[in-house]
Design a protein around this motif. Structure first.
Motif, PDB file in Angstrom:
ATOM      1  N   ALA A   1       0.820  -1.212   0.000  1.00 45.61           N
ATOM      2  CA  ALA A   1       0.000   0.000   0.000  1.00 45.61           C
ATOM      3  C   ALA A   1       0.848   1.254   0.000  1.00 45.61           C
ATOM      4  O   ALA A   1       0.476   2.278  -0.575  1.00 45.61           O
ATOM      5  N   GLY A   2       2.026   1.190   0.628  1.00 47.72           N
ATOM      6  CA  GLY A   2       2.858   2.377   0.731  1.00 47.72           C
ATOM      7  C   GLY A   2       3.306   2.930  -0.599  1.00 47.72           C
ATOM      8  O   GLY A   2       3.568   4.133  -0.726  1.00 47.72           O
ATOM      9  N   SER A   3       3.412   2.093  -1.618  1.00 47.75           N
ATOM     10  CA  SER A   3       3.875   2.550  -2.924  1.00 47.75           C
ATOM     11  C   SER A   3       2.886   3.513  -3.576  1.00 47.75           C
ATOM     12  O   SER A   3       3.267   4.296  -4.457  1.00 47.75           O
ATOM     13  N   TRP A   4       1.643   3.460  -3.168  1.00 48.59           N
ATOM     14  CA  TRP A   4       0.609   4.317  -3.742  1.00 48.59           C
ATOM     15  C   TRP A   4       0.884   5.794  -3.464  1.00 48.59           C
ATOM     16  O   TRP A   4       0.661   6.643  -4.326  1.00 48.59           O
TER      17      TRP A   4
ATOM     18  N   ALA B   1      -9.574   7.075  -2.247  1.00 50.94           N
ATOM     19  CA  ALA B   1      -8.827   5.820  -2.161  1.00 50.94           C
ATOM     20  C   ALA B   1      -7.644   5.965  -1.207  1.00 50.94           C
ATOM     21  O   ALA B   1      -7.335   5.055  -0.423  1.00 50.94           O
ATOM     22  N   THR B   2      -6.994   7.124  -1.271  1.00 50.35           N
ATOM     23  CA  THR B   2      -5.846   7.377  -0.402  1.00 50.35           C
ATOM     24  C   THR B   2      -6.276   7.460   1.058  1.00 50.35           C
ATOM     25  O   THR B   2      -5.662   6.838   1.945  1.00 50.35           O
TER      26      THR B   2
ATOM     27  N   VAL C   1      -4.083  -4.853   4.218  1.00 50.13           N
ATOM     28  CA  VAL C   1      -4.322  -3.676   3.389  1.00 50.13           C
ATOM     29  C   VAL C   1      -3.426  -3.754   2.153  1.00 50.13           C
ATOM     30  O   VAL C   1      -2.203  -3.885   2.276  1.00 50.13           O
ATOM     31  N   ALA C   2      -4.028  -3.685   0.983  1.00 46.84           N
ATOM     32  CA  ALA C   2      -3.291  -3.710  -0.277  1.00 46.84           C
ATOM     33  C   ALA C   2      -3.225  -2.298  -0.859  1.00 46.84           C
ATOM     34  O   ALA C   2      -3.860  -1.369  -0.351  1.00 46.84           O
ATOM     35  N   SER C   3      -2.461  -2.156  -1.923  1.00 49.67           N
ATOM     36  CA  SER C   3      -2.397  -0.864  -2.599  1.00 49.67           C
ATOM     37  C   SER C   3      -3.696  -0.581  -3.321  1.00 49.67           C
ATOM     38  O   SER C   3      -4.315  -1.498  -3.888  1.00 49.67           O
ATOM     39  N   PRO C   4      -4.153   0.670  -3.347  1.00 49.15           N
ATOM     40  CA  PRO C   4      -5.292   1.023  -4.201  1.00 49.15           C
ATOM     41  C   PRO C   4      -5.003   0.672  -5.659  1.00 49.15           C
ATOM     42  O   PRO C   4      -3.836   0.569  -6.066  1.00 49.15           O
TER      43      PRO C   4
ATOM     44  N   VAL D   1      -8.258  -1.075  -1.383  1.00 48.23           N
ATOM     45  CA  VAL D   1      -8.377  -2.530  -1.516  1.00 48.23           C
ATOM     46  C   VAL D   1      -7.965  -3.231  -0.229  1.00 48.23           C
ATOM     47  O   VAL D   1      -6.967  -2.858   0.408  1.00 48.23           O
ATOM     48  N   LEU D   2      -8.730  -4.248   0.146  1.00 47.77           N
ATOM     49  CA  LEU D   2      -8.352  -5.178   1.207  1.00 47.77           C
ATOM     50  C   LEU D   2      -8.225  -6.570   0.617  1.00 47.77           C
ATOM     51  O   LEU D   2      -8.982  -6.938  -0.287  1.00 47.77           O
TER      52      LEU D   2
END
Length: 208
Positions: free
Chosen positions: A31-34, A131-132, A152-155, A172-173
């Motif tokens: 998720a952090g890459s978003w 989303a963020t 928790v996944a990336s959006p 996204v989960l």
């Protein structure tokens, strides 16, 4: 269209390409890459940086208090029985968190769905903002161990005009046991209303 502005059509096309790149392969990475890719700031402890004014043009810090975290914990505990129950709890928590954040950020009257005329208005949010912010709240919850059945996944994003759909993004989960991914989409709803929760495959197939 979830992300619109007063800029030229050329910039809209660029935005569409960026969104398309974000969903290439339906990637569900960290998720952090978003945040770095979408002008956001990842949570730091119990502080999130609330995106608003479309495309994370503005970022307002919001700190969850001890009392608020205790409320969040109880809300998640009500969904501990199963992944399905936890997703229902997630929807309630996101709606509640928007009600807490609204008076601080000025987003209490944020309009859900297509709202081109609100582009750039402080407190109004497009799908990138939504989303963020949803992801940020879920990351805080995960850090405290409140999520039992999901990570928790990336959006991700869908649509690029040429396929007849507007660009749109969602939080996204991922269900821990089955690995199935679910969209937690707060963009269609006004501030403080529960987000739309559905399997991510179905979300990709639907239209804004």
């Amino acid at each position: 269209m979830c992300q619109a502005s007063k800029r030229t059509g050329g910039l809209l096309a660029v935005a569409a390409m960026l969104l398309l790149a974000g969903c290439a392969g339906q990637s569900l990475g960290r998720a952090g890459s978003w945040y770095g890719a979408h002008n956001g700031v990842a949570p730091k402890g119990d502080r999130i940086y609330v995106c608003h004014a479309f495309g994370c043009a503005r970022k307002t810090p919001f700190d969850f208090s001890g009392r608020q975290l205790a409320v969040m914990k109880r809300m998640f505990a009500a969904g501990k029985a199963s992944p399905e129950a936890e997703r229902k709890a997630v929807a309630r928590v996101i709606a509640w968190s928007e009600q807490q954040i609204g008076p601080v950020v000025g987003s209490s009257k944020d309009v859900g769905g297509y709202d081109l005329h609100n582009s750039g208005v402080p407190g109004q949010m497009d799908c990138i903002d939504e989303a963020t912010n949803t992801t940020s709240v879920l990351l805080v919850a995960a850090a405290h161990g409140y999520l039992r059945h999901h990570t928790v996944a990336s959006p991700v994003a869908r649509g690029f005009f040429l396929d007849g759909r507007y660009p749109h993004a969602t939080a996204v989960l991922r269900e821990s046991g089955s690995g199935k991914a679910f969209s937690i989409d707060s963009w269609p709803k006004d501030n403080g209303e529960p987000p739309v929760v559905m399997p991510l495959d179905a979300w990709f197939e639907s239209r804004s």
